[in-house]
Design a protein around this motif. Structure first.
Motif, PDB file in Angstrom:
ATOM      1  N   MET A   1       0.887  -1.304   0.039  1.00  0.00           N
ATOM      2  CA  MET A   1       0.183   0.034   0.129  1.00  0.00           C
ATOM      3  C   MET A   1       0.709   1.418   0.093  1.00  0.00           C
ATOM      4  SD  MET A   1      -3.408  -0.758   2.504  1.00  0.00           S
ATOM      5  CE  MET A   1      -4.077  -2.225   2.541  1.00  0.00           C
ATOM      6  N   LEU A   2       1.991   1.089   0.725  1.00  0.00           N
ATOM      7  CA  LEU A   2       2.954   2.165   0.600  1.00  0.00           C
ATOM      8  C   LEU A   2       4.295   1.828   0.208  1.00  0.00           C
ATOM      9  CD1 LEU A   2       2.159   3.898   4.102  1.00  0.00           C
ATOM     10  CD2 LEU A   2       1.575   4.671   2.033  1.00  0.00           C
ATOM     11  N   THR A   3       5.129   2.663  -0.238  1.00  0.00           N
ATOM     12  CA  THR A   3       6.668   2.596  -0.431  1.00  0.00           C
ATOM     13  C   THR A   3       7.309   2.921   0.957  1.00  0.00           C
ATOM     14  OG1 THR A   3       7.046   4.687  -1.295  1.00  0.00           O
ATOM     15  CG2 THR A   3       6.255   3.028  -2.852  1.00  0.00           C
ATOM     16  N   ARG A   4       8.486   2.550   1.147  1.00  0.00           N
ATOM     17  CA  ARG A   4       9.227   3.013   2.357  1.00  0.00           C
ATOM     18  C   ARG A   4       9.488   4.249   2.316  1.00  0.00           C
ATOM     19  NH1 ARG A   4      10.325   0.029   6.577  1.00  0.00           N
ATOM     20  NH2 ARG A   4      10.180  -1.691   5.297  1.00  0.00           N
ATOM     21  N   ARG A   5       9.682   4.798   1.136  1.00  0.00           N
ATOM     22  CA  ARG A   5       9.649   6.197   1.065  1.00  0.00           C
ATOM     23  C   ARG A   5       8.529   7.012   1.821  1.00  0.00           C
ATOM     24  NH1 ARG A   5      13.193   9.862  -1.917  1.00  0.00           N
ATOM     25  NH2 ARG A   5      12.109  11.858  -2.190  1.00  0.00           N
ATOM     26  N   GLN A   6       7.484   6.682   1.300  1.00  0.00           N
ATOM     27  CA  GLN A   6       6.002   7.265   1.539  1.00  0.00           C
ATOM     28  C   GLN A   6       5.919   6.992   3.141  1.00  0.00           C
ATOM     29  OE1 GLN A   6       3.617   5.046  -1.034  1.00  0.00           O
ATOM     30  NE2 GLN A   6       2.788   6.888  -1.695  1.00  0.00           N
ATOM     31  N   LEU A   7       6.389   5.913   3.735  1.00  0.00           N
ATOM     32  CA  LEU A   7       6.259   5.653   5.194  1.00  0.00           C
ATOM     33  C   LEU A   7       7.015   6.548   5.951  1.00  0.00           C
ATOM     34  CD1 LEU A   7       5.536   3.868   7.633  1.00  0.00           C
ATOM     35  CD2 LEU A   7       7.332   2.536   6.974  1.00  0.00           C
TER      36      LEU A   7
ATOM     37  N   GLU B   1      -4.538   8.087  10.405  1.00  0.00           N
ATOM     38  CA  GLU B   1      -5.149   9.604  10.041  1.00  0.00           C
ATOM     39  C   GLU B   1      -4.108  10.483   9.295  1.00  0.00           C
ATOM     40  OE1 GLU B   1      -7.598  10.607  14.256  1.00  0.00           O
ATOM     41  OE2 GLU B   1      -5.487  10.876  14.291  1.00  0.00           O
ATOM     42  N   ALA B   2      -2.661  10.253   9.554  1.00  0.00           N
ATOM     43  CA  ALA B   2      -1.656  11.083   8.933  1.00  0.00           C
ATOM     44  C   ALA B   2      -1.475  10.545   7.406  1.00  0.00           C
ATOM     45  CB  ALA B   2      -0.417  10.829   9.657  1.00  0.00           C
ATOM     46  N   ALA B   3      -1.598   9.391   7.246  1.00  0.00           N
ATOM     47  CA  ALA B   3      -1.637   8.457   5.977  1.00  0.00           C
ATOM     48  C   ALA B   3      -2.612   8.950   5.107  1.00  0.00           C
ATOM     49  CB  ALA B   3      -1.450   7.080   6.181  1.00  0.00           C
ATOM     50  N   ILE B   4      -3.940   8.940   5.846  1.00  0.00           N
ATOM     51  CA  ILE B   4      -4.966   9.356   4.924  1.00  0.00           C
ATOM     52  C   ILE B   4      -4.962  10.724   4.633  1.00  0.00           C
ATOM     53  CG2 ILE B   4      -7.726   9.660   5.009  1.00  0.00           C
ATOM     54  CD1 ILE B   4      -7.741   7.106   6.821  1.00  0.00           C
ATOM     55  N   GLU B   5      -4.568  11.768   5.470  1.00  0.00           N
ATOM     56  CA  GLU B   5      -4.600  12.953   5.204  1.00  0.00           C
ATOM     57  C   GLU B   5      -3.791  13.436   4.128  1.00  0.00           C
ATOM     58  OE1 GLU B   5      -2.784  16.701   7.845  1.00  0.00           O
ATOM     59  OE2 GLU B   5      -4.518  15.748   8.624  1.00  0.00           O
ATOM     60  N   ARG B   6      -2.562  12.699   4.044  1.00  0.00           N
ATOM     61  CA  ARG B   6      -1.545  12.878   3.025  1.00  0.00           C
ATOM     62  C   ARG B   6      -2.175  12.287   1.694  1.00  0.00           C
ATOM     63  NH1 ARG B   6       3.447  12.152   1.948  1.00  0.00           N
ATOM     64  NH2 ARG B   6       4.692  14.022   2.642  1.00  0.00           N
ATOM     65  N   GLY B   7      -3.198  11.376   1.831  1.00  0.00           N
ATOM     66  CA  GLY B   7      -3.664  10.994   0.375  1.00  0.00           C
ATOM     67  C   GLY B   7      -3.093   9.546   0.148  1.00  0.00           C
ATOM     68  N   ALA B   8      -2.047   9.284   1.119  1.00  0.00           N
ATOM     69  CA  ALA B   8      -1.293   8.001   0.708  1.00  0.00           C
ATOM     70  C   ALA B   8      -2.141   6.724   0.971  1.00  0.00           C
ATOM     71  CB  ALA B   8      -0.144   7.861   1.764  1.00  0.00           C
ATOM     72  N   ILE B   9      -3.295   6.458   1.677  1.00  0.00           N
ATOM     73  CA  ILE B   9      -4.038   5.596   1.733  1.00  0.00           C
ATOM     74  C   ILE B   9      -5.439   5.996   1.932  1.00  0.00           C
ATOM     75  CG2 ILE B   9      -2.372   3.916   2.842  1.00  0.00           C
ATOM     76  CD1 ILE B   9      -3.781   4.171   5.563  1.00  0.00           C
ATOM     77  N   SER B  10      -6.354   5.206   1.617  1.00  0.00           N
ATOM     78  CA  SER B  10      -7.849   5.507   1.943  1.00  0.00           C
ATOM     79  C   SER B  10      -8.637   5.077   3.252  1.00  0.00           C
ATOM     80  CB  SER B  10      -8.795   4.848   0.638  1.00  0.00           C
ATOM     81  OG  SER B  10      -8.585   3.331   0.816  1.00  0.00           O
ATOM     82  N   ASP B  11      -9.396   5.394   3.641  1.00  0.00           N
ATOM     83  CA  ASP B  11     -10.251   4.804   4.649  1.00  0.00           C
ATOM     84  C   ASP B  11     -10.427   3.179   4.783  1.00  0.00           C
ATOM     85  OD1 ASP B  11     -10.695   7.366   5.906  1.00  0.00           O
ATOM     86  OD2 ASP B  11     -12.573   7.647   5.133  1.00  0.00           O
ATOM     87  N   ALA B  12     -10.583   2.905   3.365  1.00  0.00           N
ATOM     88  CA  ALA B  12     -10.907   1.494   3.176  1.00  0.00           C
ATOM     89  C   ALA B  12      -9.524   0.681   3.455  1.00  0.00           C
ATOM     90  CB  ALA B  12     -11.474   1.097   1.903  1.00  0.00           C
TER      91      ALA B  12
END
Length: 127
Positions: A41-47, A64-75
Motif C-alpha cells: 500500500m505504501l513504499t518505504r519512502r512514503q512511510l 490519520e496522517a496517511a489518509i490526510e496525505r492521500g497515501a491511503i484511503s479509509d478502506a
C-alpha cells in the motif's frame, strides 16, 4: 467482552496480570506503517515521509496522517487494522508464556468463554 476480562471476573487472573498481558500484546503488534509497506500500500519512502510529518503532530495517529496525505484511503486503513488484528498474538498464549496459567487451563477457560459468548449472542438477537 475481552477474554482477559472474563478471566479477571472469574478470578482466574488478577487485574494486574490482565493489564501486563494486554500491554505486552499491544507492544508486540506490528505497526500499521510496516504493514502498509509489507502489503504494497505504501513504499518505504512514503512511510518515512508520513512518519516525519507525524512528528509535527504527535497526537495524530499513523492512519490519520496517511489518509490526510492521500497515501491511503479509509478502506485501506480498515484493511490494515484488520490485518494487524488478525496477526495479534493470542491473549491466552501470553498468559501461558508469562506463567500465569497453564496451556490446559487456557484451553479450558477459552472453551468456557466461547460457550458463554454463544449463549449471549442468541439472546441479543431476540431483542
Amino acid at each position: 467482552m475481552h477474554f482477559g476480562l472474563y478471566l479477571v471476573r472469574k478470578e482466574r487472573i488478577t487485574a494486574d496480570e490482565f493489564v501486563a498481558a494486554l500491554e505486552q500484546q499491544i507492544a508486540e503488534m506490528i505497526p500499521l506503517g510496516e504493514l502498509a509497506v509489507d502489503t504494497g500500500m505504501l513504499t518505504r519512502r512514503q512511510l518515512l515521509e508520513i512518519l516525519r510529518d507525524q512528528t509535527d503532530l504527535p497526537r495524530e495517529s499513523f492512519g490519520e496522517a496517511a489518509i490526510e496525505r492521500g497515501a491511503i484511503s479509509d478502506a485501506d486503513l480498515a484493511q490494515l487494522l484488520k490485518i494487524q488484528s488478525d496477526r495479534r498474538r493470542p491473549f491466552a498464549d501470553i498468559l501461558v508464556e508469562n506463567g500465569v496459567i497453564t496451556d490446559r487451563e487456557a484451553a479450558d477457560e477459552l472453551a468456557a468463554f466461547r460457550r458463554q459468548r454463544e449463549r449471549v449472542v442468541p439472546m441479543l438477537a431476540v431483542r
